[in-house]
Design an enzyme around this catalytic site. Structure first.
Site, PDB file in Angstrom:
ATOM      1  N   GLU A   1      -6.040  -4.653  10.084  1.00 60.09           N
ATOM      2  CA  GLU A   1      -4.987  -3.691  10.379  1.00 60.09           C
ATOM      3  C   GLU A   1      -5.310  -2.932  11.668  1.00 60.09           C
ATOM      4  OE1 GLU A   1      -2.724  -2.601   6.511  1.00 60.09           O
ATOM      5  OE2 GLU A   1      -4.400  -1.232   6.742  1.00 60.09           O
TER       6      GLU A   1
ATOM      7  N   GLU B   1      -6.995   5.092   7.363  1.00 60.10           N
ATOM      8  CA  GLU B   1      -6.676   6.489   7.051  1.00 60.10           C
ATOM      9  C   GLU B   1      -7.834   7.131   6.288  1.00 60.10           C
ATOM     10  OE1 GLU B   1      -2.883   5.667   5.247  1.00 60.10           O
ATOM     11  OE2 GLU B   1      -2.134   5.054   7.206  1.00 60.10           O
TER      12      GLU B   1
ATOM     13  N   HIS C   1      -9.635   1.622   4.298  1.00 59.30           N
ATOM     14  CA  HIS C   1      -8.405   1.782   5.077  1.00 59.30           C
ATOM     15  C   HIS C   1      -8.664   2.755   6.228  1.00 59.30           C
ATOM     16  CE1 HIS C   1      -4.334   2.774   6.226  1.00 59.30           C
ATOM     17  NE2 HIS C   1      -3.961   1.665   5.631  1.00 59.30           N
TER      18      HIS C   1
ATOM     19  N   ASN D   1       0.888  -1.165   0.000  1.00 55.79           N
ATOM     20  CA  ASN D   1       0.000   0.000   0.000  1.00 55.79           C
ATOM     21  C   ASN D   1       0.923   1.212   0.000  1.00 55.79           C
ATOM     22  OD1 ASN D   1      -1.811   2.038   0.469  1.00 55.79           O
ATOM     23  ND2 ASN D   1      -2.340   1.386   2.556  1.00 55.79           N
ATOM     24  N   TRP D   2       1.091   1.796  -1.168  1.00 56.47           N
ATOM     25  CA  TRP D   2       2.059   2.898  -1.292  1.00 56.47           C
ATOM     26  C   TRP D   2       1.574   4.180  -0.622  1.00 56.47           C
ATOM     27  CZ3 TRP D   2       4.514   2.924  -6.919  1.00 56.47           C
ATOM     28  CH2 TRP D   2       5.165   1.697  -7.131  1.00 56.47           C
ATOM     29  N   LYS D   3       0.265   4.262  -0.357  1.00 58.12           N
ATOM     30  CA  LYS D   3      -0.334   5.477   0.243  1.00 58.12           C
ATOM     31  C   LYS D   3      -0.023   6.691  -0.631  1.00 58.12           C
ATOM     32  CE  LYS D   3      -0.126   3.217   4.690  1.00 58.12           C
ATOM     33  NZ  LYS D   3      -0.156   3.337   6.129  1.00 58.12           N
TER      34      LYS D   3
ATOM     35  N   SER E   1       2.860  -2.293  10.299  1.00 55.64           N
ATOM     36  CA  SER E   1       4.301  -2.435  10.586  1.00 55.64           C
ATOM     37  C   SER E   1       4.823  -3.837  10.284  1.00 55.64           C
ATOM     38  CB  SER E   1       4.622  -2.027  12.026  1.00 55.64           C
ATOM     39  OG  SER E   1       4.264  -0.671  12.241  1.00 55.64           O
TER      40      SER E   1
ATOM     41  N   GLY F   1       2.128   2.160  10.753  1.00 54.01           N
ATOM     42  CA  GLY F   1       3.127   3.218  10.640  1.00 54.01           C
ATOM     43  C   GLY F   1       3.797   3.568  11.956  1.00 54.01           C
TER      44      GLY F   1
HETATM   45  P1  PGA Z   1       2.534   0.158   7.631  1.00 55.36           P
HETATM   46  O1  PGA Z   1       1.104   0.441   6.920  1.00 55.36           O
HETATM   47  O2  PGA Z   1       3.052  -1.131   7.070  1.00 55.36           O
HETATM   48  O3  PGA Z   1       3.379   1.341   7.237  1.00 55.36           O
HETATM   49  O4  PGA Z   1       2.281   0.079   9.096  1.00 55.36           O
HETATM   50  C1  PGA Z   1       0.209  -0.604   6.665  1.00 55.36           C
HETATM   51  C2  PGA Z   1      -1.048  -0.054   6.043  1.00 55.36           C
HETATM   52  O5  PGA Z   1      -1.519   1.010   6.482  1.00 55.36           O
HETATM   53  O6  PGA Z   1      -1.602  -0.653   5.102  1.00 55.36           O
END
Ligand code: PGA
Length: 249
Positions: free
Chosen positions: A166, A96, A94, A9-11, A212, A172
């Site tokens: 998640e 976010e 997600h 997931n490059w965000k 993470s 993160g």
């Molecule tokens: P992360 O993000 O691996 O940087 O914790 C995972 C995600 O939000 O899909």
């Protein structure tokens, strides 16, 4: 046997030219026939990345879609647009997007129904906050997220969906759930799917862990019986992603 699925997931990272460099860097590192490899990339990177991965084992995903077919929805992207650009997978729900952009469980349900109607492969995210974990309501919360997201989805359709568990406190933060904590919730998700549908659907659906996950902890997480893959943020932008894809080597 469920095939493992490792998705990046490059965000909101990588401009189109940076994306091409990253695809080149990762190209020799992400070959593993035992694993489905997916790069979920920002909308503007979709076309260049689809072209850059042609002829490789890598599949391309989007990070979001809108549930209407077309029209006056400034800034949104439809399922048809994604498909026409060569996208196969799409992330929805997600934390976010739920947190910063106020997406509700009902929105996620509409997105899931639209993606399935159009033939995109959905990656549906769920997860609890630290507060919810401390209150002891993790499993109740996740069951609710799953039940609402899957309203109106048939068993046949559900078999092709990927669920990403998640925990928000692990995203993160460098704070990974232990493999036992991750397994416990992924197992509960599978049981929930079994309750909504049947054993066959529960056995077929793939459940990822995200939060993470990295080159150091992936082996242990991916060895758990109900963890069928990973949704990887930070580590998907580095050669470490190749180590995760080759976790079984
Ligand atoms: P992360 O993000 O691996 O940087 O914790 C995972 C995600 O939000 O899909």
């Amino acid at each position: 046997m469920r095939k493992k699925i490792i998705a990046g997931n490059w965000k909101m990272n990588e401009t189109p030219s940076e994306a091409l460099k990253l695809v080149e860097t990762l190209k020799p590192l992400v070959n593993n026939p035992d694993v489905d490899v997916v790069y979920c990339v920002p909308a503007i990177d979709i076309v260049p990345v689809v072209n850059a991965v042609k002829g490789t084992n890598v599949h391309v995903g989007a990070e979001n879609l809108y549930f209407e077919d077309k029209g006056a929805y400034t800034g949104e992207i439809s399922a048809d647009m994604l498909l026409d650009a060569g996208v196969e997978y799409v992330i929805m729900g997600h934390s976010e997007r739920r947190g910063y952009f106020h997406e509700t469980d009902e929105d996620i349900n509409r997105k899931l129904l639209k993606a399935l109607e159009k033939g995109l492969k959905p990656i549906v995210c769920c997860g609890e906050s630290l507060e919810q974990r401390e209150e002891g309501i993790t499993e109740d919360w996740i069951r609710m997220q799953i039940k609402i997201a899957f309203k109106g989805v048939t068993a046949e359709q559900a078999k092709g969906v990927v669920i990403a568990y998640e925990p928000i406190w692990a995203i993160g933060t460098g704070k990974t759930a232990t493999s036992e904590q991750a397994e416990e919730v992924c197992k509960a998700i599978r049981e929930t799917i079994g309750e909504i549908y049947d054993e066959a659907t529960a056995a077929a659906i793939r459940i990822q862990y995200g939060g993470s996950m990295n080159a150091g902890n992936c082996k242990e997480l991916l060895a758990m019986p109900d963890i069928d893959g990973g949704l990887i943020g930070g580590a998907s932008l580095k050669p470490d992603f190749g180590t995760i894809v080759n976790y079984n080597k």
